[in-house]
Write a protein that holds these residues in place. Sequence first.
Motif, PDB file in Angstrom:
ATOM      1  N   THR A 228       0.365   6.353   6.533  1.00  0.00           N
ATOM      2  CA  THR A 228       0.708   5.183   5.734  1.00  0.00           C
ATOM      3  C   THR A 228       2.130   5.294   5.184  1.00  0.00           C
ATOM      4  OG1 THR A 228      -1.610   4.915   5.126  1.00  0.00           O
ATOM      5  CG2 THR A 228       0.012   3.792   3.746  1.00  0.00           C
ATOM      6  N   LEU A 229       2.453   6.452   4.605  1.00  0.00           N
ATOM      7  CA  LEU A 229       3.806   6.661   4.067  1.00  0.00           C
ATOM      8  C   LEU A 229       4.861   6.578   5.164  1.00  0.00           C
ATOM      9  CD1 LEU A 229       3.343   9.567   1.497  1.00  0.00           C
ATOM     10  CD2 LEU A 229       3.960   7.196   1.020  1.00  0.00           C
TER      11      LEU A 229
ATOM     12  N   ARG B 264       5.524   2.964   6.090  1.00  0.00           N
ATOM     13  CA  ARG B 264       6.280   2.255   5.045  1.00  0.00           C
ATOM     14  C   ARG B 264       7.742   2.689   5.013  1.00  0.00           C
ATOM     15  NH1 ARG B 264       2.344   1.596  -0.203  1.00  0.00           N
ATOM     16  NH2 ARG B 264       0.807   0.299   0.857  1.00  0.00           N
ATOM     17  N   THR B 265       7.965   3.994   5.082  1.00  0.00           N
ATOM     18  CA  THR B 265       9.358   4.462   5.015  1.00  0.00           C
ATOM     19  C   THR B 265      10.124   4.121   6.289  1.00  0.00           C
ATOM     20  OG1 THR B 265       8.746   6.687   5.763  1.00  0.00           O
ATOM     21  CG2 THR B 265       8.854   6.308   3.374  1.00  0.00           C
TER      22      THR B 265
ATOM     23  N   SER C 195      13.917   7.974   7.597  1.00  0.00           N
ATOM     24  CA  SER C 195      12.554   8.410   7.883  1.00  0.00           C
ATOM     25  C   SER C 195      12.516   9.398   9.044  1.00  0.00           C
ATOM     26  CB  SER C 195      11.691   7.182   8.190  1.00  0.00           C
ATOM     27  OG  SER C 195      10.340   7.486   8.154  1.00  0.00           O
TER      28      SER C 195
ATOM     29  N   TRP D 126      10.985  13.040   7.301  1.00  0.00           N
ATOM     30  CA  TRP D 126       9.638  13.527   7.594  1.00  0.00           C
ATOM     31  C   TRP D 126       9.609  14.778   8.458  1.00  0.00           C
ATOM     32  CZ3 TRP D 126       6.777  12.495   3.926  1.00  0.00           C
ATOM     33  CH2 TRP D 126       6.777  11.254   3.287  1.00  0.00           C
TER      34      TRP D 126
ATOM     35  N   ILE E 290       0.160  15.383   5.231  1.00  0.00           N
ATOM     36  CA  ILE E 290       0.967  14.219   4.849  1.00  0.00           C
ATOM     37  C   ILE E 290       2.289  14.212   5.611  1.00  0.00           C
ATOM     38  CG2 ILE E 290       2.256  13.134   2.957  1.00  0.00           C
ATOM     39  CD1 ILE E 290       0.053  14.193   1.068  1.00  0.00           C
TER      40      ILE E 290
ATOM     41  N   ALA F 196       3.302  11.596   8.776  1.00  0.00           N
ATOM     42  CA  ALA F 196       4.333  10.629   8.409  1.00  0.00           C
ATOM     43  C   ALA F 196       5.402  10.554   9.495  1.00  0.00           C
ATOM     44  CB  ALA F 196       4.953  10.997   7.065  1.00  0.00           C
TER      45      ALA F 196
ATOM     46  N   LYS G 150      11.983   3.918  -2.721  1.00  0.00           N
ATOM     47  CA  LYS G 150      10.851   4.335  -3.570  1.00  0.00           C
ATOM     48  C   LYS G 150       9.773   3.273  -3.575  1.00  0.00           C
ATOM     49  CE  LYS G 150      13.405   7.334  -6.700  1.00  0.00           C
ATOM     50  NZ  LYS G 150      13.927   7.506  -8.049  1.00  0.00           N
TER      51      LYS G 150
ATOM     52  N   MET H  29       7.645   3.468  -0.514  1.00  0.00           N
ATOM     53  CA  MET H  29       6.709   4.589  -0.500  1.00  0.00           C
ATOM     54  C   MET H  29       5.487   4.325  -1.382  1.00  0.00           C
ATOM     55  SD  MET H  29       9.254   7.847  -0.326  1.00  0.00           S
ATOM     56  CE  MET H  29       7.933   9.012   0.001  1.00  0.00           C
TER      57      MET H  29
END
Length: 189
Positions: free
Chosen positions: A48-49, A52-53, A61, A65, A95, A99, A185, A188
């Motif tokens: 998910t993160l 979004r990023t 990104s 990551w 995570i 990502a 931010k 995220m």
Amino acid sequence: MAITALGWVGFMTFYGYIAPVARVAGFSAADLTWVLVIVGAGLVIGNTLGGRTADANLRLSLILWPAAMIVSLIVAGFAAPFKWPFLAAAFVFGIASFANVPPMQMRVMKYGKAAPELAATANISAFNIANALGGLIGGAIVDSSFGASTIPFAAAIVPAVALLFIMWQERGSSVAPALSQPALKEAML
């Protein structure tokens, strides 16, 4: 796609051989299911993160990551002898590693914009090559005199090379406009 294959090797090296590392940390074979559930929760959050990023700033990104995954692998290596710190590190690894998936897919689809579905499908093959290489590396480490506790450290090596390739390729790219820190931010959250 080579960057995907090299960058994903770290995930499969550690995740494919997490059981012997978890035993070093003090978890029994019966505990392994819960260790994998904790890592799996991290995978869901990370995916998910990452999405979004990557939508907010693909270039950042693509660098953030993989670097986070490498750091989480190193931390997991140092935490391997300790039960609860290892579990926390494995969760963060979940995570950080998942990502990576959305930005890698978006990057390949961007460069394969004439046939984005074909590019995405080919990129899945790169992930599978990494799966095989991760198994090979993890198996070699387990069979060596280094032992299971060094698997996270070994898993960080190849993705570090991939990160260097990403940074080299993205240095002048206009993959996505830079966003301000508050906008990133917000993405995220």
